[in-house]
Design a protein around this motif. Structure first.
Motif, short mmCIF file in Angstrom:
data_model
loop_
_atom_site.label_atom_id
_atom_site.label_comp_id
_atom_site.label_asym_id
_atom_site.label_seq_id
_atom_site.Cartn_x
_atom_site.Cartn_y
_atom_site.Cartn_z
N ARG A 128 0.82 -1.22 0.00
CA ARG A 128 0.00 0.00 0.00
C ARG A 128 0.85 1.27 0.00
N GLN A 129 2.19 1.12 -0.12
CA GLN A 129 3.10 2.26 -0.09
C GLN A 129 3.65 2.52 -1.49
N VAL A 130 3.37 3.70 -2.02
CA VAL A 130 3.79 4.01 -3.38
C VAL A 130 5.31 3.89 -3.52
N LEU A 131 5.75 3.32 -4.60
CA LEU A 131 7.15 3.03 -4.94
C LEU A 131 7.75 1.90 -4.11
N ASP A 133 6.23 -0.48 -2.92
CA ASP A 133 5.59 -1.73 -3.34
C ASP A 133 6.36 -2.40 -4.48
N ARG A 181 1.80 -2.54 -12.62
CA ARG A 181 1.04 -1.42 -12.05
C ARG A 181 0.43 -0.56 -13.16
N SER A 193 -8.44 2.38 -7.04
CA SER A 193 -8.09 2.36 -5.62
C SER A 193 -8.88 1.30 -4.85
N VAL A 198 -2.87 1.12 -3.53
CA VAL A 198 -1.72 1.92 -3.90
C VAL A 198 -1.89 2.60 -5.25
N SER A 201 -2.15 6.36 -5.70
CA SER A 201 -0.97 7.23 -5.62
C SER A 201 -0.18 7.28 -6.92
N TYR A 202 -0.54 6.44 -7.87
CA TYR A 202 0.17 6.42 -9.16
C TYR A 202 -0.64 7.16 -10.22
#
Length: 296
Positions: A128-131, A133, A181, A193, A198, A201-202
């Protein structure tokens, strides 16, 4: 129910663990049947432990998977495998993998344990954490490459772990994770979402830029590896340079598929189902075998 239990293991994803054979291939020991047998054991140990983490992931994501057009057909999300049975299956499968790993040495067992713990952290938090992941996914592939060398060391102590193997593996895996992604974001649309947190956030622009960087790093990293003095000295030839077109085509073909096909949500499926890419991979392996083993 037995079929559902088997499907929950996601055996098609086991193709990712073929990376374990990179160690024996590039150390030019693939003719040693005893070492090949160890690599096969390592492959199944890694596959079983990975499957345990897949089951755990599916248990945590059951509601989100039911909203996904494809994941809702998974054994747990569809209800074909009861949650209680899945909770028992996961630790048993992990234990089976660990028992296999014990036979392959302490180093391999440690790498496998780190991989399993990293997957649990990924499922619980990092996904759930951008980048972070996609970095976590890439590190998982690096651990596979390291494990492929560690399982050889107890019986072939002269086997060396090339830092270039890790560099190429990291950027190649990062490219695949970002591709996944990008395809997920495009396919999910307004429900992005809800299907994967995550993705909120992209953005398409960010992922497209990161894809270009990781693709370039993958090709350049491999090209530099083939002509690096230590590589030439180890293999006694610069001929690995001629395998660079296979790598470049494979990367470019996958980039093309990201834009035109929904199959890139599952890299393992792409490798099997896309004929040009499969031919490219087989051609690359044939070229490497000829270059490394055809000189007598």
């Amino acid at each position: 129910m037995m079929l559902a239990m088997f499907q929950a293991l996601r055996p098609r994803q086991w193709s990712k663990n073929l990376l374990i054979f990179a160690g024996i291939l590039f150390s030019r020991q693939i003719g040693d049947l005893a070492l090949v047998a160890r690599a096969i054991e390592g492959f199944f140990a890694f596959s079983l432990v990975a499957s345990a983490s897949y089951i755990w992931n599916d248990l945590r994501d059951i509601e989100a998977d039911r909203l996904h057009p494809k994941k809702r057909r998974r054994a747990i999300a569809s209800g074909r495998l009861p949650i209680g049975v899945a909770r028992i299956e996961a630790p048993l499968v992990a234990l089976a993998g660990a028992l296999l790993a014990i036979r392959l040495g302490k180093g391999f067992l440690i790498v496998l344990a780190v991989y399993f713990l990293q997957n649990l952290v990924y499922t619980s938090f990092l996904k759930r954490q951008v980048l972070l992941d996609v970095f976590a996914i890439s590190i998982g592939f690096v651990l596979r490459a390291i494990a492929g060398v560690e399982l050889l060391l107890p019986v072939a102590p002269g086997t060396e772990l090339s830092p270039w193997l890790l560099v190429c593996t990291f950027f190649g895996a990062l490219f695949l994770a970002l591709s996944k992604r990008r395809r997920e974001l495009g396919d999910a649309g307004g429900q992005a979402s809800r299907q994967r947190e995550v993705l909120e956030s992209y953005t398409p622009a960010l992922l497209d830029g990161l894809l270009m960087v990781s693709a370039a790093a993958s090709v350049m990293g491999y090209a530099l590896y083939t002509i690096w003095p230590a590589t030439v000295a180890k293999f006694g030839t610069e001929a690995l340079l001629y395998t660079v077109p296979f790598v470049a085509y494979g990367i470019f073909r996958y980039l093309y598929l990201v834009g035109v096909s929904d199959r890139t949500e599952d890299p393992s499926h792409v490798l099997i189902s896309d004929r040009p890419l499969a031919i490219c991979v087989l051609g690359y392996l044939a070229a490497v075998l000829i270059i490394l083993y055809g000189r007598g």
